[in-house]
Design a protein around this motif. Structure first.
Motif, PDB file in Angstrom:
ATOM      1  N   VAL A  38      11.139  -7.611  87.128  1.00 44.77           N
ATOM      2  CA  VAL A  38      12.388  -8.090  87.733  1.00 44.77           C
ATOM      3  C   VAL A  38      12.154  -8.456  89.196  1.00 44.77           C
ATOM      4  O   VAL A  38      12.568  -9.523  89.659  1.00 44.77           O
ATOM      5  CB  VAL A  38      13.496  -7.023  87.608  1.00 44.77           C
ATOM      6  CG1 VAL A  38      14.748  -7.433  88.369  1.00 44.77           C
ATOM      7  CG2 VAL A  38      13.823  -6.752  86.144  1.00 44.77           C
ATOM      8  N   TYR A  39      11.480  -7.589  89.912  1.00 47.32           N
ATOM      9  CA  TYR A  39      11.185  -7.811  91.334  1.00 47.32           C
ATOM     10  C   TYR A  39      10.384  -9.096  91.524  1.00 47.32           C
ATOM     11  O   TYR A  39      10.705  -9.918  92.399  1.00 47.32           O
ATOM     12  CB  TYR A  39      10.426  -6.602  91.879  1.00 47.32           C
ATOM     13  CG  TYR A  39      10.180  -6.640  93.355  1.00 47.32           C
ATOM     14  CD1 TYR A  39      11.139  -6.179  94.247  1.00 47.32           C
ATOM     15  CD2 TYR A  39       8.975  -7.109  93.877  1.00 47.32           C
ATOM     16  CE1 TYR A  39      10.914  -6.197  95.618  1.00 47.32           C
ATOM     17  CE2 TYR A  39       8.746  -7.134  95.233  1.00 47.32           C
ATOM     18  CZ  TYR A  39       9.716  -6.678  96.099  1.00 47.32           C
ATOM     19  OH  TYR A  39       9.493  -6.695  97.455  1.00 47.32           O
ATOM     20  N   ALA A  40       9.362  -9.282  90.715  1.00 49.87           N
ATOM     21  CA  ALA A  40       8.507 -10.470  90.836  1.00 49.87           C
ATOM     22  C   ALA A  40       9.307 -11.748  90.581  1.00 49.87           C
ATOM     23  O   ALA A  40       9.141 -12.741  91.305  1.00 49.87           O
ATOM     24  CB  ALA A  40       7.339 -10.377  89.859  1.00 49.87           C
ATOM     25  N   LEU A  41      10.170 -11.741  89.591  1.00 49.80           N
ATOM     26  CA  LEU A  41      10.990 -12.924  89.315  1.00 49.80           C
ATOM     27  C   LEU A  41      11.958 -13.208  90.462  1.00 49.80           C
ATOM     28  O   LEU A  41      12.190 -14.365  90.813  1.00 49.80           O
ATOM     29  CB  LEU A  41      11.751 -12.755  88.000  1.00 49.80           C
ATOM     30  CG  LEU A  41      10.892 -12.845  86.743  1.00 49.80           C
ATOM     31  CD1 LEU A  41      11.690 -12.427  85.516  1.00 49.80           C
ATOM     32  CD2 LEU A  41      10.324 -14.252  86.572  1.00 49.80           C
ATOM     33  N   MET A  42      12.498 -12.154  91.044  1.00 47.39           N
ATOM     34  CA  MET A  42      13.396 -12.343  92.188  1.00 47.39           C
ATOM     35  C   MET A  42      12.646 -12.959  93.366  1.00 47.39           C
ATOM     36  O   MET A  42      13.152 -13.869  94.028  1.00 47.39           O
ATOM     37  CB  MET A  42      14.041 -11.011  92.585  1.00 47.39           C
ATOM     38  CG  MET A  42      15.026 -10.496  91.548  1.00 47.39           C
ATOM     39  SD  MET A  42      15.639  -8.837  91.924  1.00 47.39           S
ATOM     40  CE  MET A  42      16.818  -9.225  93.223  1.00 47.39           C
ATOM     41  N   VAL A  43      11.449 -12.484  93.621  1.00 48.84           N
ATOM     42  CA  VAL A  43      10.639 -13.039  94.711  1.00 48.84           C
ATOM     43  C   VAL A  43      10.277 -14.485  94.400  1.00 48.84           C
ATOM     44  O   VAL A  43      10.410 -15.375  95.245  1.00 48.84           O
ATOM     45  CB  VAL A  43       9.372 -12.184  94.946  1.00 48.84           C
ATOM     46  CG1 VAL A  43       8.397 -12.882  95.881  1.00 48.84           C
ATOM     47  CG2 VAL A  43       9.740 -10.812  95.483  1.00 48.84           C
ATOM     48  N   TYR A  44       9.828 -14.741  93.185  1.00 51.40           N
ATOM     49  CA  TYR A  44       9.412 -16.089  92.794  1.00 51.40           C
ATOM     50  C   TYR A  44      10.544 -17.099  92.965  1.00 51.40           C
ATOM     51  O   TYR A  44      10.335 -18.198  93.457  1.00 51.40           O
ATOM     52  CB  TYR A  44       8.913 -16.083  91.343  1.00 51.40           C
ATOM     53  CG  TYR A  44       8.440 -17.438  90.875  1.00 51.40           C
ATOM     54  CD1 TYR A  44       7.175 -17.909  91.222  1.00 51.40           C
ATOM     55  CD2 TYR A  44       9.261 -18.252  90.113  1.00 51.40           C
ATOM     56  CE1 TYR A  44       6.741 -19.156  90.811  1.00 51.40           C
ATOM     57  CE2 TYR A  44       8.842 -19.498  89.695  1.00 51.40           C
ATOM     58  CZ  TYR A  44       7.581 -19.945  90.048  1.00 51.40           C
ATOM     59  OH  TYR A  44       7.162 -21.191  89.641  1.00 51.40           O
ATOM     60  N   TYR A  45      11.735 -16.714  92.545  1.00 52.89           N
ATOM     61  CA  TYR A  45      12.888 -17.616  92.621  1.00 52.89           C
ATOM     62  C   TYR A  45      13.675 -17.486  93.936  1.00 52.89           C
ATOM     63  O   TYR A  45      14.747 -18.061  94.075  1.00 52.89           O
ATOM     64  CB  TYR A  45      13.814 -17.403  91.426  1.00 52.89           C
ATOM     65  CG  TYR A  45      13.208 -17.902  90.132  1.00 52.89           C
ATOM     66  CD1 TYR A  45      13.034 -19.269  89.916  1.00 52.89           C
ATOM     67  CD2 TYR A  45      12.781 -17.012  89.158  1.00 52.89           C
ATOM     68  CE1 TYR A  45      12.469 -19.740  88.744  1.00 52.89           C
ATOM     69  CE2 TYR A  45      12.213 -17.480  87.981  1.00 52.89           C
ATOM     70  CZ  TYR A  45      12.056 -18.835  87.784  1.00 52.89           C
ATOM     71  OH  TYR A  45      11.492 -19.304  86.623  1.00 52.89           O
ATOM     72  N   HIS A  46      13.140 -16.726  94.877  1.00 54.68           N
ATOM     73  CA  HIS A  46      13.766 -16.532  96.196  1.00 54.68           C
ATOM     74  C   HIS A  46      15.203 -16.026  96.063  1.00 54.68           C
ATOM     75  O   HIS A  46      16.106 -16.495  96.753  1.00 54.68           O
ATOM     76  CB  HIS A  46      13.736 -17.824  97.021  1.00 54.68           C
ATOM     77  CG  HIS A  46      12.368 -18.381  97.204  1.00 54.68           C
ATOM     78  ND1 HIS A  46      11.463 -17.832  98.085  1.00 54.68           N
ATOM     79  CD2 HIS A  46      11.733 -19.418  96.606  1.00 54.68           C
ATOM     80  CE1 HIS A  46      10.340 -18.509  98.025  1.00 54.68           C
ATOM     81  NE2 HIS A  46      10.468 -19.475  97.130  1.00 54.68           N
ATOM     82  N   GLU A  47      15.393 -15.069  95.190  1.00 58.04           N
ATOM     83  CA  GLU A  47      16.712 -14.478  94.961  1.00 58.04           C
ATOM     84  C   GLU A  47      16.763 -13.092  95.591  1.00 58.04           C
ATOM     85  O   GLU A  47      15.865 -12.276  95.387  1.00 58.04           O
ATOM     86  CB  GLU A  47      17.008 -14.358  93.466  1.00 58.04           C
ATOM     87  CG  GLU A  47      17.048 -15.687  92.731  1.00 58.04           C
ATOM     88  CD  GLU A  47      18.261 -16.511  93.074  1.00 58.04           C
ATOM     89  OE1 GLU A  47      19.277 -15.947  93.539  1.00 58.04           O
ATOM     90  OE2 GLU A  47      18.204 -17.741  92.886  1.00 58.04           O
TER      91      GLU A  47
END
Length: 151
Positions: A38-47
């Motif tokens: 979840v954390y990685a996806l948030m970072v990737y999508y700048h969320e």
């Protein structure tokens, strides 16, 4: 619907890393892996936030386990909303947040905690900081136990 902030995801990851350290310095426990996705996806999508219902069940369970260890209410037993203030001088919550606290979701409560902490204007952060700390220490254990009993 409230959202989970990336800093709470990170705090949960660090809590699990301390609770279940890597045996070899490389592998992580299942809870860390679920939250890290979840954390990685948030970072990737700048969320900075993600919807609390959109995360996978394993990550949600790991986040809720961390959440159960945090203080529940920011109240320091000096409630000025009962005297008509729109924002409590003691804890920094709005009248609506105080009134609906017990029905708020964990993410909603964490969003309120994040806001009042960032503002830092409530008495819990200055003149009554030691009272707030003692209250959190006492209620943190009982809140975690109550959440565990409710599960």
């Amino acid at each position: 619907m409230a959202a989970l902030h990336i800093t709470d995801i990170e705090s949960a990851i660090n809590w699990w890393r301390e609770k279940k350290p890597s045996p070899d310095g490389i592998t992580a426990c299942a809870e860390v892996l679920a939250l890290a996705e979840v954390y990685a996806l948030m970072v990737y999508y700048h969320e900075a936030e993600c919807d609390e219902t959109s995360i996978p069940p394993a990550a949600q369970a790991a986040w809720l386990a961390w959440y159960a260890t945090t203080p529940d209410a920011p109240c320091i037993a000096i409630c000025s909303t009962s005297q008509g203030d729109a924002i409590c001088k003691g804890c920094g919550r709005s009248f609506e947040e105080v009134q609906h606290w017990t029905s708020m979701s964990p993410a909603g409560k964490r969003a309120t905690w994040r806001r009042i902490t960032q503002e830092g204007t409530a008495w819990r952060f200055n003149r009554y900081a030691e009272r707030a700390h003692a209250s959190e220490a006492a209620s943190g254990v009982s809140a975690a136990a109550a959440r565990g009993a409710a599960s």
